[in-house]
Design an enzyme around this catalytic site. Structure first.
Site, mmCIF file in Angstrom:
data_model
loop_
_atom_site.group_PDB
_atom_site.id
_atom_site.type_symbol
_atom_site.label_atom_id
_atom_site.label_comp_id
_atom_site.label_asym_id
_atom_site.label_seq_id
_atom_site.Cartn_x
_atom_site.Cartn_y
_atom_site.Cartn_z
ATOM 1 N N CYS A 193 1.235 -1.252 0.298
ATOM 2 C CA CYS A 193 -0.263 -0.234 0.207
ATOM 3 C C CYS A 193 0.774 0.850 -0.171
ATOM 4 O O CYS A 193 1.055 2.202 -0.687
ATOM 5 C CB CYS A 193 -1.102 0.102 0.913
ATOM 6 S SG CYS A 193 -1.797 -1.234 1.346
HETATM 7 C C1 BEZ Z 1 0.262 -4.860 1.991
HETATM 8 O O1 BEZ Z 1 -0.335 -3.492 1.874
HETATM 9 O O2 BEZ Z 1 1.861 -3.978 1.759
HETATM 10 C C2 BEZ Z 1 -0.310 -5.905 2.141
HETATM 11 C C3 BEZ Z 1 -1.105 -6.235 3.225
HETATM 12 C C4 BEZ Z 1 -1.797 -6.288 3.633
HETATM 13 C C5 BEZ Z 1 -1.869 -7.578 3.273
HETATM 14 C C6 BEZ Z 1 -0.682 -8.130 2.212
HETATM 15 C C7 BEZ Z 1 0.333 -6.569 2.360
#
Ligand code: BEZ
Length: 211
Positions: free
Chosen positions: A45
């Site tokens: 994200c």
């Molecule tokens: C991420 O945004 O890195 C992420 C969010 C939830 C699970 C795995 C990765």
């Protein structure tokens, strides 16, 4: 009930990192991208929101505003924005909804319980300037989105809203487009004076008409 293409995008008010927003007022008479991410302070994200911030001029060129969402609160969002700015070498320049009560997530069906009970998936909605839903994609948490692809889809949607054409596989700005099946071949020259090729009676190509 889940939203589908062609449905009117439901309006909402929400608290965001840039104050309270009425979605329709925020969009004005332009286009919109509403996208959710699973959680703040997560690696994928972080890269996604940085990527969107860097594309601000590209969205603006297309009269398109972006609005992000997660079910974390605004205080979390604000701290995380500092990290995004620092690590992605950019400045987050769009609002992020703090959807702790899940009002918007549920309205847009962004929580897919068989994936996670608690977090939104990576949903993307493109909303047209008529407030209709033009595109819906859901990505898994483990896959960061390709925002250049979303710009490409907006280009296609805006072109095909104005001309009787469709865009072929992997189309990019400037490439030939497909003449809509509803146009008779004998009517093509008057509608598309730049020329056309009849590859099959149902597959007629013409140069991109708005260039
Ligand atoms: C991420 O945004 O890195 C992420 C969010 C939830 C699970 C795995 C990765």
């Amino acid at each position: 009930m889940a939203l589908r293409l062609g449905d009117t995008a439901p309006n909402f008010t929400a608290d965001t990192t840039e104050g309270q927003i009425d979605f329709y007022e925020y969009l004005g008479d332009g286009w919109g991208v509403l996208f959710s991410h699973p959680a703040d302070y997560t690696p994928v994200c972080t890269t996604e929101l940085g990527a969107v911030a860097k594309l601000k001029d590209e969205f603006t060129k297309r009269n398109t505003k972006v609005l992000a969402l997660s079910v974390d609160g605004l205080e979390n969002h604000k701290g995380w924005i500092s990290d995004i700015n620092e690590t992605q070498n950019t400045t987050v320049n769009f609002p992020i909804i703090g959807d702790q009560d899940r009002k918007v997530s549920e309205l847009y069906d962004m929580i897919h319980p068989n994936s996670s009970e608690n977090f939104t998936v990576r949903s993307v909605f493109i909303i047209g300037n008529d407030k209709k839903v033009k595109l819906i994609i859901s990505y898994p948490a483990s896959t960061g989105r390709n925002f250049d692809e979303l710009l490409r889809v907006i280009d296609s949607l805006q072109l095909t809203a104005n001309y009787s054409v469709a865009t072929p596989a992997n189309w990019q700005q400037g490439e030939d487009v497909v003449v809509s099946p509803g146009i008779k071949t004998e009517d093509i020259p008057s509608k598309f004076p730049k020329g056309h090729k009849v590859i099959k009676p149902y597959l007629r190509m013409t140069p991109q008409p708005d260039l």
